[in-house]
Design a protein around this motif. Structure first.
Motif, PDB file in Angstrom:
ATOM      1  N   GLU A   1       0.839  -1.199   0.000  1.00  0.00           N
ATOM      2  CA  GLU A   1       0.000   0.000   0.000  1.00  0.00           C
ATOM      3  C   GLU A   1       0.874   1.250   0.000  1.00  0.00           C
ATOM      4  N   PHE A   2       0.360   2.286  -0.678  1.00  0.00           N
ATOM      5  CA  PHE A   2       1.086   3.555  -0.781  1.00  0.00           C
ATOM      6  C   PHE A   2       0.098   4.695  -0.580  1.00  0.00           C
ATOM      7  N   ASP A   3       0.517   5.680   0.172  1.00  0.00           N
ATOM      8  CA  ASP A   3      -0.370   6.785   0.547  1.00  0.00           C
ATOM      9  C   ASP A   3      -0.341   7.871  -0.536  1.00  0.00           C
ATOM     10  N   LEU A   4      -0.836   7.509  -1.715  1.00  0.00           N
ATOM     11  CA  LEU A   4      -0.882   8.434  -2.840  1.00  0.00           C
ATOM     12  C   LEU A   4      -2.201   8.234  -3.575  1.00  0.00           C
ATOM     13  N   PRO A   5      -2.857   9.322  -4.029  1.00  0.00           N
ATOM     14  CA  PRO A   5      -4.123   9.152  -4.756  1.00  0.00           C
ATOM     15  C   PRO A   5      -3.931   8.510  -6.124  1.00  0.00           C
ATOM     16  N   LEU A   6      -2.797   8.780  -6.759  1.00  0.00           N
ATOM     17  CA  LEU A   6      -2.436   8.190  -8.043  1.00  0.00           C
ATOM     18  C   LEU A   6      -0.989   7.737  -7.954  1.00  0.00           C
ATOM     19  N   PHE A   7      -0.683   6.581  -8.535  1.00  0.00           N
ATOM     20  CA  PHE A   7       0.699   6.103  -8.507  1.00  0.00           C
ATOM     21  C   PHE A   7       0.845   4.975  -9.519  1.00  0.00           C
ATOM     22  N   ALA A   8       2.082   4.606  -9.775  1.00  0.00           N
ATOM     23  CA  ALA A   8       2.404   3.423 -10.567  1.00  0.00           C
ATOM     24  C   ALA A   8       3.478   2.658  -9.812  1.00  0.00           C
ATOM     25  N   VAL A   9       3.291   1.349  -9.666  1.00  0.00           N
ATOM     26  CA  VAL A   9       4.245   0.530  -8.930  1.00  0.00           C
ATOM     27  C   VAL A   9       4.522  -0.732  -9.732  1.00  0.00           C
ATOM     28  N   GLY A  10       5.753  -1.213  -9.640  1.00  0.00           N
ATOM     29  CA  GLY A  10       6.113  -2.440 -10.345  1.00  0.00           C
ATOM     30  C   GLY A  10       7.431  -2.979  -9.844  1.00  0.00           C
ATOM     31  N   LEU A  11       7.690  -4.225 -10.168  1.00  0.00           N
ATOM     32  CA  LEU A  11       8.963  -4.835  -9.801  1.00  0.00           C
ATOM     33  C   LEU A  11      10.092  -4.197 -10.594  1.00  0.00           C
ATOM     34  N   GLY A  12      11.231  -4.012  -9.936  1.00  0.00           N
ATOM     35  CA  GLY A  12      12.443  -3.571 -10.604  1.00  0.00           C
ATOM     36  C   GLY A  12      13.275  -4.776 -11.008  1.00  0.00           C
ATOM     37  N   ALA A  13      14.587  -4.586 -11.092  1.00  0.00           N
ATOM     38  CA  ALA A  13      15.490  -5.675 -11.466  1.00  0.00           C
ATOM     39  C   ALA A  13      15.688  -6.604 -10.271  1.00  0.00           C
ATOM     40  N   ASN A  14      15.314  -7.854 -10.440  1.00  0.00           N
ATOM     41  CA  ASN A  14      15.474  -8.878  -9.397  1.00  0.00           C
ATOM     42  C   ASN A  14      15.999 -10.154 -10.046  1.00  0.00           C
ATOM     43  N   PRO A  15      17.250 -10.166 -10.465  1.00  0.00           N
ATOM     44  CA  PRO A  15      17.732 -11.296 -11.261  1.00  0.00           C
ATOM     45  C   PRO A  15      17.952 -12.589 -10.493  1.00  0.00           C
ATOM     46  N   GLU A  16      18.060 -12.515  -9.174  1.00  0.00           N
ATOM     47  CA  GLU A  16      18.382 -13.721  -8.409  1.00  0.00           C
ATOM     48  C   GLU A  16      17.116 -14.481  -7.990  1.00  0.00           C
TER      49      GLU A  16
ATOM     50  N   THR B   1       5.604  12.460  -7.640  1.00  0.00           N
ATOM     51  CA  THR B   1       6.657  11.749  -6.916  1.00  0.00           C
ATOM     52  C   THR B   1       7.760  11.319  -7.865  1.00  0.00           C
ATOM     53  N   PRO B   2       8.952  11.916  -7.763  1.00  0.00           N
ATOM     54  CA  PRO B   2      10.067  11.400  -8.564  1.00  0.00           C
ATOM     55  C   PRO B   2      10.266   9.916  -8.289  1.00  0.00           C
ATOM     56  N   THR B   3      10.719   9.186  -9.295  1.00  0.00           N
ATOM     57  CA  THR B   3      10.820   7.735  -9.191  1.00  0.00           C
ATOM     58  C   THR B   3      11.612   7.318  -7.958  1.00  0.00           C
ATOM     59  N   GLN B   4      11.020   6.442  -7.174  1.00  0.00           N
ATOM     60  CA  GLN B   4      11.652   5.931  -5.962  1.00  0.00           C
ATOM     61  C   GLN B   4      11.982   4.446  -6.150  1.00  0.00           C
ATOM     62  N   VAL B   5      13.139   4.048  -5.678  1.00  0.00           N
ATOM     63  CA  VAL B   5      13.564   2.658  -5.735  1.00  0.00           C
ATOM     64  C   VAL B   5      13.611   2.128  -4.309  1.00  0.00           C
ATOM     65  N   PHE B   6      12.856   1.055  -4.064  1.00  0.00           N
ATOM     66  CA  PHE B   6      12.787   0.444  -2.741  1.00  0.00           C
ATOM     67  C   PHE B   6      13.306  -0.992  -2.802  1.00  0.00           C
ATOM     68  N   ASP B   7      13.773  -1.470  -1.660  1.00  0.00           N
ATOM     69  CA  ASP B   7      13.933  -2.898  -1.426  1.00  0.00           C
ATOM     70  C   ASP B   7      12.901  -3.286  -0.384  1.00  0.00           C
ATOM     71  N   TYR B   8      12.051  -4.230  -0.743  1.00  0.00           N
ATOM     72  CA  TYR B   8      11.015  -4.710   0.167  1.00  0.00           C
ATOM     73  C   TYR B   8      11.467  -6.034   0.764  1.00  0.00           C
ATOM     74  N   ALA B   9      11.382  -6.150   2.089  1.00  0.00           N
ATOM     75  CA  ALA B   9      11.772  -7.385   2.785  1.00  0.00           C
ATOM     76  C   ALA B   9      10.505  -8.180   3.100  1.00  0.00           C
ATOM     77  N   PRO B  10      10.196  -9.231   2.339  1.00  0.00           N
ATOM     78  CA  PRO B  10       8.947  -9.971   2.565  1.00  0.00           C
ATOM     79  C   PRO B  10       8.808 -10.543   3.971  1.00  0.00           C
TER      80      PRO B  10
END
Length: 718
Positions: free
Chosen positions: A385-400, A415-424
């Motif tokens: 979840e993201f606290d934005l009225p409009l947004f686009a989200v997707g997986l980045g490079a995850n080669p492993e 929102t300038p493009t943000q790169v996150f690492d999510y820890a499941p």
């Protein structure tokens, strides 16, 4: 050079007869198709001179916008490193250089656990221990007016690089190889390839594609490193011109997958990657109208295929797709995992050793959910979840295949493009980088929101808007740029743009009309904007424009329509339907003569397009319907808005001749005195000019024209 010194080019007329289904059409400008004719080139150059003369007064504004884009961009920068094997891979950009530089540095051998997956914080100007430059596109582009990098694929053991380049713009690439241990260029060279390349698991073979005379990827080849290209083995060929061919791997790298797909039907073929010289075998045989995709997962210790498909389930067509699983040994033995929903469009599934990642759409926005794999099967799904009225989200490079974090990208109009690492395992979202925007950008000064227009048939059409709060006065009609696409189920998602700030800061609103034919609202949204329902795309856009005018956000004399490629068809059709609603039409590589193109199966990509538009060669109803909306064939003697059409001489997808003919006919038939301009890039392809500075100059050219058209040509940003 003044406008008066350069008269509008008047194309000569050479009547060419077209007869189809008893309908006789005289096309007076078809002669412009022959780009080897010096007279054609002379005409395009005359159009360029006329466009330059008509926009010469905008030179200062163009320079200002270019400098604004340049001034907001951190020209010397690094991407967030991505781990593959024992290296971190990243790209660099340098001030004054047009293209990127691909690099890597070693993973710290002492790091363990999550620390071993925490990317190093690389700083501009600081020395990076062990850095290796893999490929410098600036060096490869030297001496060429155009440059594009196609394949960039590192072998699984990290020792070899396959890369391909296009220096013409026709999307035919030269595939070459580097030994990353020595930096040596290997002797293997394969000309005329499509852009991708896929390694076998052991790095002994590379799989690539070639295209037919219509630029359709139709054949997969296997090349053994160290052998002559003439000895390459054809491993798959698709003769049916409706289908494209591609090759890749599952995320696990265990299986090589060949995909054969038309607009409405797909088929997969598999081969164990450890056996590159083996025979591919079909996963599920193609059936007309059924699309599916396959991902490999290990579930409860067993190899399974996850199958995303739109086949019939319980007697009902799964238009928005369902997810099923099956044993790899018998992919037809499907068990349903996620049922069909009318309000959710399942788009993809990615498998990792410990979890799945689902990508889907709901309420015209992209979504991600993580689905843990447990010893017994599947755990509980969690949507991010993201606290934005409009947004686009997707997986980045995850080669492993096995990694404790997921790389995710997030952006919005503000929102300038943000790169996150999510820890499941913990649910923690770690911000690794936000796109730098120089000059004191403050997202709180900008607002984004969703509006809804109502189409003629009562359908609600979403419109996304963004503006600068203190530059747009409440209750006043502001200048507005309305963008649309509406084809191929492509979704136009909210995304940040540095260059767009030059419009917003001058008091302009930017809006996207999410018209039918796109994919924002599910598969039926697409189905209701294609073939014999294509006109919904155009009337939806008109409805969006009327809504924005009727609600006081803008006015007809301050509204510009913007679209490219199939979006150029959209704005070209709208120019005929409702010219009174717009001050200007900006059309990039516009598909404005669709009937002529789709009638000719020898042209690039025509046959595969019949699933999108219909087949006017075989079907008189399709022929009549396409003729009734073709922008070129429906030009009339009436006042049109100002029009700027931009094309490329080497475009293989939408040929330059379409906008050239369109502008020629407009100039001959249209009434009024609005400028009708054509600009042709003489050494570029479908994507336009290459190199970031050249692209910024092109954006500045377009934006200066847009601003001038709505009366902001002399307004500096606040």
């Amino acid at each position: 050079m003044s406008v008066e010194s350069v008269p509008p080019p008047v194309a000569k007329t050479v009547p060419t007869e077209r007869v189809q289904h008893g309908d006789v059409v005289i096309d007076e400008y078809e002669w412009l198709r022959d780009k080897d004719d010096p007279e054609v080139i002379a005409h395009l150059e005359a159009e360029n001179a006329y466009t330059e003369a008509n926009t010469a007064h905008l030179a200062e504004l163009r320079t200002a916008v270019f400098e604004e884009i340049k001034g907001r961009t951190q020209e010397t920068d690094l991407s967030v490193p991505t781990r593959l094997g024992q290296y971190w891979y990243y790209s660099r950009s340098f001030e004054g250089k047009q293209y990127g530089v691909h690099c890597r540095c070693p993973v710290d051998p002492a790091a363990a656990g999550l620390d071993a997956w925490t990317p190093p914080e690389l700083e501009v100007g600081a020395e990076i221990p062990g850095e290796q430059v893999l490929l410098d596109s600036n060096v490869l582009a030297e001496g060429h007016d155009f440059f594009a990098l196609g394949a960039f694929s590192v072998s699984n053991d990290g020792t070899l690089l396959a890369y391909s380049t296009d220096t013409v713009g026709d999307e035919r690439y030269l595939l070459r190889f580097l030994d990353l241990r020595t930096g040596e260029q290997l002797g293997d060279e394969i000309p005329g390839t499509a852009p991708g390349a896929t390694w076998s698991l052991d790095g002994t073979h590379i799989f690539y594609q070639t295209v037919d005379d219509s630029w359709r990827p139709d054949t997969v080849w296997r090349h053994r490193l160290g052998t002559a290209a003439a000895d390459d083995v054809k491993v798959f060929h698709e003769p049916d011109e409706r289908y494209w061919v591609s090759i890749g791997t599952t995320r696990s790298e265990k299986y090589l997958l060949i995909w054969v797909a038309s607009k409405i039907t797909s088929e997969g073929w598999m081969l164990e990657s450890a056996d590159p010289e083996g025979e591919f075998r079909v996963i599920l045989p193609r059936r007309e109208g059924v699309e599916y995709g396959v991902e490999h997962a290990v579930v409860a210790g067993e190899d399974r295929f996850l199958v995303l498909h739109n086949d019939v389930v319980d007697g009902v067509k799964a238009e928005n797709f369902v997810l099923a699983e099956a044993p790899v040994s018998d992919p037809s033995a499907l068990t349903l995992l996620i049922e069909h929903r009318d309000d959710v469009r399942l788009e993809d599934v990615d498998a990792f050793a410990g979890h799945l990642v689902l990508g889907y759409r709901r309420e015209a926005l992209s979504r991600l959910a993580v689905w843990p794999l447990t010893p017994d099967g599947y755990g509980e799904r969690r949507e991010l979840e993201f606290d934005l009225p409009l947004f686009a989200v997707g997986l980045g490079a995850n080669p492993e295949w096995e990694q404790p974090t997921l790389r995710i990208g997030l952006t919005s109009f503000t929102t300038p493009t943000q790169v996150f690492d999510y820890a499941p395992d913990t649910g923690e979202l770690l911000l690794r980088k936000e796109q730098p925007v120089l000059g004191g950008y403050d997202p709180a000064r900008y607002e984004q929101r969703r509006d809804w227009a109502v189409a003629d048939d009562g359908t609600r059409i979403p419109i996304s808007l963004v503006w600068r709060r203190d530059a747009v006065q409440p209750g006043t009609a502001a200048p507005l740029l309305l963008y649309g696409y509406g084809s191929y189920e492509a979704s136009i998602d909210p995304g940040f743009s540095v260059s767009r700030l030059s419009l917003l800061d001058r008091g302009m609103i930017f809006a996207v009309a999410h018209v039918r034919g796109g994919g924002e609202m599910g598969r039926l949204w697409y189905e209701n904007g294609k073939t014999l329902r294509k006109k919904n795309t155009f009337t939806d856009f008109v409805a969006a424009a009327r809504h924005l005018i009727d609600t006081g956000r803008t006015s007809a004399d301050r509204l510009v329509a913007d679209g490219g490629s199939a979006g150029g068809l959209l704005v070209g059709a709208v120019a005929n339907l409702a010219p009174e609603l717009f001050a200007g039409i900006l059309a990039n590589v516009p598909f404005v003569d669709p009937l002529t193109s789709i009638l000719d199966p020898s042209l690039p990509l025509t046959v595969i397009e019949w699933d999108e538009w219909g087949n006017p060669l075989a079907d008189p109803e399709v022929y009549a319907y396409m003729k009734s909306y073709s922008p070129y064939e429906n030009v009339e003697a009436k006042n049109y808005p100002a029009i700027l059409a931009i094309t490329s001489l080497n475009d293989t997808r939408v040929l330059y001749v379409e906008p050239a003919k369109w502008v020629a006919r407009l100039r001959a038939v249209a009434t009024g005195d609005a400028p009708l301009l054509l600009k042709t890039e003489m050494s570029a392809g479908h994507g336009g000019v290459s190199g970031r500075y050249e692209k910024w100059k092109e954006v500045a050219f377009e934006y200066a024209w847009v601003l001038d058209t709505v009366g902001l040509g002399k307004v500096a940003p606040s």
